[in-house]
Design an enzyme around this catalytic site. Structure first.
Site, mmCIF file in Angstrom:
data_model
loop_
_atom_site.group_PDB
_atom_site.id
_atom_site.type_symbol
_atom_site.label_atom_id
_atom_site.label_comp_id
_atom_site.label_asym_id
_atom_site.label_seq_id
_atom_site.Cartn_x
_atom_site.Cartn_y
_atom_site.Cartn_z
ATOM 1 N N LYS A 85 4.511 -1.636 -2.797
ATOM 2 C CA LYS A 85 4.040 -0.835 -3.778
ATOM 3 C C LYS A 85 3.581 0.707 -2.699
ATOM 4 O O LYS A 85 3.170 1.545 -3.447
ATOM 5 C CB LYS A 85 2.830 -1.507 -4.225
ATOM 6 C CG LYS A 85 2.965 -2.471 -5.290
ATOM 7 C CD LYS A 85 1.948 -2.866 -6.055
ATOM 8 C CE LYS A 85 1.837 -4.402 -6.716
ATOM 9 N NZ LYS A 85 2.835 -4.406 -7.564
ATOM 10 N N CYS B 183 0.580 -8.739 -16.093
ATOM 11 C CA CYS B 183 0.126 -9.820 -15.232
ATOM 12 C C CYS B 183 -1.304 -9.747 -15.229
ATOM 13 O O CYS B 183 -2.099 -9.932 -14.283
ATOM 14 C CB CYS B 183 0.554 -9.665 -13.835
ATOM 15 S SG CYS B 183 2.281 -9.982 -13.637
ATOM 16 N N GLN C 214 -2.947 -1.631 -5.663
ATOM 17 C CA GLN C 214 -2.938 -0.289 -6.192
ATOM 18 C C GLN C 214 -3.500 0.906 -5.981
ATOM 19 O O GLN C 214 -3.637 1.597 -6.303
ATOM 20 C CB GLN C 214 -3.060 -0.581 -7.950
ATOM 21 C CG GLN C 214 -2.312 -1.467 -8.640
ATOM 22 C CD GLN C 214 -0.943 -1.155 -8.795
ATOM 23 O OE1 GLN C 214 -0.487 0.027 -8.683
ATOM 24 N NE2 GLN C 214 -0.126 -2.303 -8.965
ATOM 25 N N HIS D 111 -5.568 -8.990 -11.992
ATOM 26 C CA HIS D 111 -4.346 -9.324 -11.788
ATOM 27 C C HIS D 111 -4.094 -10.780 -11.765
ATOM 28 O O HIS D 111 -5.133 -11.439 -11.021
ATOM 29 C CB HIS D 111 -3.241 -8.630 -10.555
ATOM 30 C CG HIS D 111 -2.030 -8.731 -10.612
ATOM 31 N ND1 HIS D 111 -1.344 -9.963 -10.362
ATOM 32 C CD2 HIS D 111 -0.992 -7.692 -11.102
ATOM 33 C CE1 HIS D 111 -0.158 -9.697 -10.225
ATOM 34 N NE2 HIS D 111 0.219 -8.540 -10.782
ATOM 35 N N ASP E 293 -8.723 -6.324 -3.715
ATOM 36 C CA ASP E 293 -7.376 -6.316 -4.063
ATOM 37 C C ASP E 293 -6.871 -4.932 -4.179
ATOM 38 O O ASP E 293 -7.166 -4.129 -5.053
ATOM 39 C CB ASP E 293 -6.928 -7.142 -5.494
ATOM 40 C CG ASP E 293 -5.801 -7.082 -5.908
ATOM 41 O OD1 ASP E 293 -4.981 -6.286 -5.185
ATOM 42 O OD2 ASP E 293 -5.100 -7.592 -6.892
HETATM 43 N N1 PLP Z 1 -2.735 -7.071 -7.498
HETATM 44 C C1 PLP Z 1 -2.634 -6.017 -8.543
HETATM 45 C C2 PLP Z 1 -3.751 -5.170 -8.733
HETATM 46 C C3 PLP Z 1 -1.267 -5.718 -8.598
HETATM 47 O O1 PLP Z 1 -1.131 -4.381 -9.492
HETATM 48 C C4 PLP Z 1 -0.112 -6.466 -8.178
HETATM 49 C C5 PLP Z 1 1.056 -6.060 -8.524
HETATM 50 O O2 PLP Z 1 1.520 -5.487 -9.685
HETATM 51 C C6 PLP Z 1 -0.749 -7.657 -7.446
HETATM 52 C C7 PLP Z 1 -1.881 -7.835 -7.180
HETATM 53 C C8 PLP Z 1 0.426 -8.496 -7.009
HETATM 54 O O3 PLP Z 1 1.319 -7.920 -5.895
HETATM 55 P P1 PLP Z 1 2.392 -8.498 -5.151
HETATM 56 O O4 PLP Z 1 3.620 -9.088 -6.362
HETATM 57 O O5 PLP Z 1 3.184 -7.654 -4.402
HETATM 58 O O6 PLP Z 1 2.078 -9.770 -4.474
#
Ligand code: PLP
Length: 402
Positions: free
Chosen positions: A225, A361, A202, A122, A199
């Site tokens: 999430k 993203c 998900q 992401h 990270d």
């Molecule tokens: N990393 C992953 C794999 C994601 O799917 C997301 C959000 O969709 C993020 C990071 C970023 O999360 P946040 O916008 O809640 O900081």
């Protein structure tokens, strides 16, 4: 087995309609809906407890502080960290990764040092490292993916060098639904004496996480999430590393003593928590983690895996269906014939079905796949087979319009 109809009653929003049709919410990868217990816990805190934490001698402040610190203990238990000193509250995964890039970067990364990322990251696990690169000339290396949408582990192994200082990778892909073999990846990285950031944005809603069993060095996730509120997230970090890292932001609460000549810093985790935290959100987050833990990840995984396989099976009946990624987890990404992903998403919305479209993203991943974007259906514990059926017939209707 979980009773999905009973669970659905816990989520007030799921009974609403859009455009006069029942809502079919399949955008859980972007954010999940909130159970009433989370909304109630937060409302109750604003109605009855609200006061700033940590600083007050008065009753309400102490009660709010107790709730806030109890939430930290709930998070510790959720990820099985050794100590609450290792649990830092942030605004979300994005802030957690930025914190590590900035602070670990300042402590451990010098010109010419290397950070390994993967092609399925992401943007929030790419851009913070590029921002660091603008200050320190680090080298970003990228692990490629296979055509199936899995990390190429041989290629990964070859990326390590004596200058590698960190590997930062996603646990579960938000586009491909790939569950990466993170325990193996961490073992390989540690054999090269390289720490690993996961990270888990998900992963946290779908899989049990045990940071001690995984032996990861950092782990980031977002409250919203995992059935919790927006505005709160978590960074887990090994105490030994966090101790060596400088504060990320300066302000109240993160200090020991302040003078114009010299400032000392608070102990962990407060060293990384400048300013008033979103203490109501931390209460909501704790309630959300308790909620999903009470259902249990064995049941959650069983339900979501079955639903994801069912979705793949039903969607594959649609002529022109192209899937992206293995959908190990609750994510199914696809394109249908020549229909633009945005058109498909917009028309599905009109039929009451909420999906996400676009690059999610993950633009570098889209470049690898040779596409601009996909349609993504992402499931949570409250989704049903009937909703999958509704998605399939809605796509069929849209297809006939083209
Ligand atoms: N990393 C992953 C794999 C994601 O799917 C997301 C959000 O969709 C993020 C990071 C970023 O999360 P946040 O916008 O809640 O900081």
């Amino acid at each position: 087995m979980i009773d999905i109809q009973e669970i659905r009653k816990d989520f007030p929003i799921l009974s609403r309609e859009v455009y006069g049709r029942p809502l079919v919410y399949l955008d859980n990868g972007a954010t999940t809906q909130k159970p009433r217990c989370v909304i109630d816990a937060m409302t109750d805190e604003y109605l009855n407890v609200n006061a700033n934490v940590h600083r007050g001698v008065h009753y309400l402040s102490q009660q709010a502080t107790e709730l806030h610190e109890a939430a930290r203990e709930t998070v510790r238990r959720f990820v099985n960290a050794r100590s609450t000193a290792e649990i830092i509250f942030t605004r979300g995964t994005t802030e957690s990764i930025n914190l590590v890039a900035s602070s670990f970067g300042q402590a451990f990364l010098h010109d010419g040092d290397e950070v390994i990322l993967t092609q399925m990251e992401h943007h929030s696990n790419i851009v913070p490292w590029q921002l660091l690169q603008a200050r320190t000339r680090i080298i970003i290396k990228v692990c490629p993916i296979t055509d199936e949408g899995r990390l190429d582990l041989d290629a990964l192994e070859a990326l390590f060098s004596p200058r590698t200082r960190l590997l930062s990778c996603t646990f579960v892909s938000n586009v491909l639904g790939t569950v990466n073999p993170v325990a193996d990846i961490i073992r390989v990285a540690h054999a090269h004496e390289v720490p690993v950031l996961l990270d888990a944005a998900q992963a946290a809603p779908h899989l049990p996480i045990d940071v001690q069993a995984l032996d990861c060095d950092f782990l980031a996730f977002s409250g919203h999430k995992v059935y919790g509120p927006t505005g709160v997230g978590v960074l887990y970090g090994k105490e030994t590393l966090l101790e060596q890292m400088p504060p990320y932001m300066g302000g109240g609460e993160m200090i020991g003593k302040v003078s114009f000549e010299h400032t000392t810093f608070n102990s962990l985790p407060y060293k990384f928590e400048a300013g008033t935290p979103d203490y109501v959100a931390t209460t909501g987050l704790a309630r959300a983690l308790d909620y999903v833990s009470a259902i249990g990840f064995t049941a959650v995984m069983e339900h979501e895996k079955a639903l994801t396989s069912y979705a793949r099976e039903r969607l594959s009946e649609i002529p022109g269906m192209r899937f992206f990624g293995p959908s190990d987890d609750s994510v199914v990404s696809f394109l249908v014939g020549e229909i633009h992903h945005l058109d498909l998403g917009t028309l599905l919305d009109r039929l009451g079905i909420a999906v996400r479209t676009g690059h999610h993203c993950a633009e570098p991943l889209m470049h690898r796949l040779g596409i601009e974007g996909t349609v993504r259906a992402s499931f949570a514990l409250y989704n049903t087979r009937e909703e999958v059926d509704a998605l399939v017939s809605a796509i069929d209707r849209v297809r006939q319009m083209f």
